[in-house]
Design an enzyme around this catalytic site. Structure first.
Site, short mmCIF file in Angstrom:
data_model
loop_
_atom_site.label_atom_id
_atom_site.label_comp_id
_atom_site.label_asym_id
_atom_site.label_seq_id
_atom_site.Cartn_x
_atom_site.Cartn_y
_atom_site.Cartn_z
N THR A 1 0.87 -1.18 0.00
CA THR A 1 0.00 0.00 0.00
C THR A 1 0.90 1.22 0.00
OG1 THR A 1 -1.60 -1.19 1.34
CG2 THR A 1 -1.85 1.21 1.23
N LYS B 1 -7.66 1.46 -3.01
CA LYS B 1 -7.29 1.06 -1.65
C LYS B 1 -7.45 2.24 -0.67
CE LYS B 1 -5.06 -1.10 1.72
NZ LYS B 1 -5.50 -2.26 2.43
N LYS C 1 -1.49 5.37 8.44
CA LYS C 1 -0.70 5.43 7.20
C LYS C 1 -1.65 5.60 6.00
CE LYS C 1 1.76 2.40 4.06
NZ LYS C 1 2.16 1.06 3.73
P1 NAD Z 1 6.18 -5.88 7.18
O1 NAD Z 1 6.94 -4.73 7.72
O2 NAD Z 1 5.83 -7.02 8.05
O3 NAD Z 1 6.95 -6.46 5.89
C1 NAD Z 1 7.70 -5.70 4.98
C2 NAD Z 1 8.96 -6.49 4.63
O4 NAD Z 1 9.68 -5.78 3.63
C3 NAD Z 1 9.89 -6.66 5.82
O5 NAD Z 1 10.17 -8.05 6.02
C4 NAD Z 1 11.13 -5.88 5.43
O6 NAD Z 1 12.34 -6.45 5.92
C5 NAD Z 1 11.06 -5.98 3.91
N1 NAD Z 1 11.85 -4.95 3.24
C6 NAD Z 1 11.96 -3.63 3.55
N2 NAD Z 1 12.78 -3.02 2.67
C7 NAD Z 1 13.20 -3.97 1.79
C8 NAD Z 1 14.05 -3.96 0.65
N3 NAD Z 1 14.66 -2.83 0.24
N4 NAD Z 1 14.25 -5.12 -0.02
C9 NAD Z 1 13.64 -6.26 0.38
N5 NAD Z 1 12.82 -6.35 1.46
C10 NAD Z 1 12.61 -5.21 2.14
O7 NAD Z 1 4.84 -5.22 6.52
P2 NAD Z 1 3.50 -6.01 6.12
O8 NAD Z 1 2.55 -5.99 7.26
O9 NAD Z 1 3.86 -7.28 5.45
O10 NAD Z 1 2.91 -4.98 5.05
C11 NAD Z 1 3.44 -4.88 3.74
C12 NAD Z 1 2.58 -3.92 2.94
O11 NAD Z 1 1.22 -4.41 2.93
C13 NAD Z 1 2.52 -2.51 3.51
O12 NAD Z 1 2.55 -1.60 2.45
C14 NAD Z 1 1.18 -2.48 4.26
O13 NAD Z 1 0.62 -1.18 4.33
C15 NAD Z 1 0.34 -3.39 3.38
N6 NAD Z 1 -0.79 -4.02 4.08
C16 NAD Z 1 -0.62 -4.57 5.33
C17 NAD Z 1 -1.70 -5.15 5.98
C18 NAD Z 1 -1.54 -5.75 7.35
O14 NAD Z 1 -2.57 -6.03 8.00
N7 NAD Z 1 -0.32 -5.99 7.82
C19 NAD Z 1 -2.94 -5.20 5.35
C20 NAD Z 1 -3.09 -4.68 4.06
C21 NAD Z 1 -1.99 -4.09 3.43
#
Ligand code: NAD
Length: 289
Positions: free
Chosen positions: A87, A162, A237
């Site tokens: 997102t 979204k 966010k």
């Molecule tokens: P998270 O922080 O658990 O996972 C993100 C991952 O990306 C981490 O493991 C981090 O190490 C990795 N990362 C960061 N920079 C990187 C790079 N340069 N190269 C490779 N890996 C890298 O976050 P999440 O909860 O998995 O959310 C991910 C996305 O999904 C976000 O944009 C969030 O807004 C969206 N989202 C989350 C939810 C939720 O409930 N958690 C729901 C809908 C959407």
């Protein structure tokens, strides 16, 4: 299909694992080390993107997406489709889409709704913008990871859908919490308010499916000390992304703006790490201003 998956966090890892379980050849990458999974995870991004039909990214924000796209574009095999499920702001989505176009790759922005449980159970909703031809190829993969996919239009439309959806969600959750606080003060039983409103014109998802009042309605984070669920900081966010987009296009969104102010206040006052429905106890302890 041969798939590269970048960003194996709370959402990305179960999504990638579901693709693997469905028989696809998935190679993962994350900057974090020692991720426990039955996936094949490599420590060099170039080996993850080379010779793949589809490359997914699932990263925290627009900055990481832009950084990763800059890094991988020269490495991606021609003919691959690049799909960002994070997102992020609409502007970063356009930036990433344009980078991919310059490299003559098909690209999609495909953010999701449904949270970590949806990612684990393969019941996410995908909102997709970008090349329609790419969408038709990737659709079977969305069907593995989700239960519903909507093609929303050109690049950035998935992100637009979204943030509009989550602006409704943030506002409606605050509205439901206000109504419970008022019911409490007037002396109306919460269960009675739920019974009436969940079958009247006040009915909405925040009330009927995800009720912020513990012990009322179906099981929700409020029944588990407001453990997320969908964390208040992620709601903020998304509300700020919506406000950023509204500012750019000069859209009048007063409730969305006010909702973002309320979530900022909540996060400064005990809401960090709590579910976004924590607005109810937060409001309950506040005095009328
Ligand atoms: P998270 O922080 O658990 O996972 C993100 C991952 O990306 C981490 O493991 C981090 O190490 C990795 N990362 C960061 N920079 C990187 C790079 N340069 N190269 C490779 N890996 C890298 O976050 P999440 O909860 O998995 O959310 C991910 C996305 O999904 C976000 O944009 C969030 O807004 C969206 N989202 C989350 C939810 C939720 O409930 N958690 C729901 C809908 C959407």
């Amino acid at each position: 299909m041969k798939i590269g998956f970048i960003g194996l966090g709370n959402m990305g890892l179960p999504m990638a694992e579901n693709l693997h379980s469905a028989g696809h050849e998935v190679i993962g990458f994350d900057i974090k080390e020692n991720i426990k999974s039955n996936l094949s995870i490599l420590n060099k991004i170039k080996n993850v993107v080379r010779d793949k039909q589809v490359i997914f990214t699932m990263l925290p924000s627009g900055d990481e997406v832009k950084e990763v796209y800059q890094q991988i574009m020269p490495l991606v095999t021609k003919g691959s489709i690049v799909v960002d499920c994070s997102t992020i702001d609409v502007e970063s989505a356009h930036y990433a889409g344009n980078l991919a176009k310059k490299s003559k790759l098909l690209t999609l922005d495909a953010p999701v709704s449904g949270g970590v449980i949806g990612a684990q159970e393969g019941t996410l909703t995908f909102m997709v913008g970008g090349d329609e031809e790419g969408f038709m190829t990737v659709k079977p993969l969305f069907d593995v990871m989700g239960k519903k996919t909507v093609y929303c239009g050109s690049s950035g439309s998935g992100q637009a859908a979204k943030i509009c959806n989550n602006m409704i969600l943030g506002i409606s959750m605050i509205g439901v919490c206000e109504a419970f606080v008022l019911a409490d003060k007037i002396g109306l039983d919460r269960r009675k308010m739920f019974e009436v409103s969940s079958s009247s014109s006040g009915q909405c998802w925040s009330l009927s499916t995800y009720c912020p009042a513990p012990g009322v309605g179906p099981k929700a984070p409020s029944d588990n000390q407001y453990e997320p669920g969908f964390a208040a900081e992620l709601m903020l966010k998304d509300l700020l992304l919506a406000q950023g987009a509204a500012e750019q296009v000069n859209a009048h969104t007063p409730l969305g703006k006010h909702a973002s102010i309320i979530y900022q206040d909540l996060l400064k006052n005990g809401g960090l790490g709590k579910d976004f429905s924590f607005v109810l106890p937060f409001f309950k302890n506040k005095k009328r201003t």
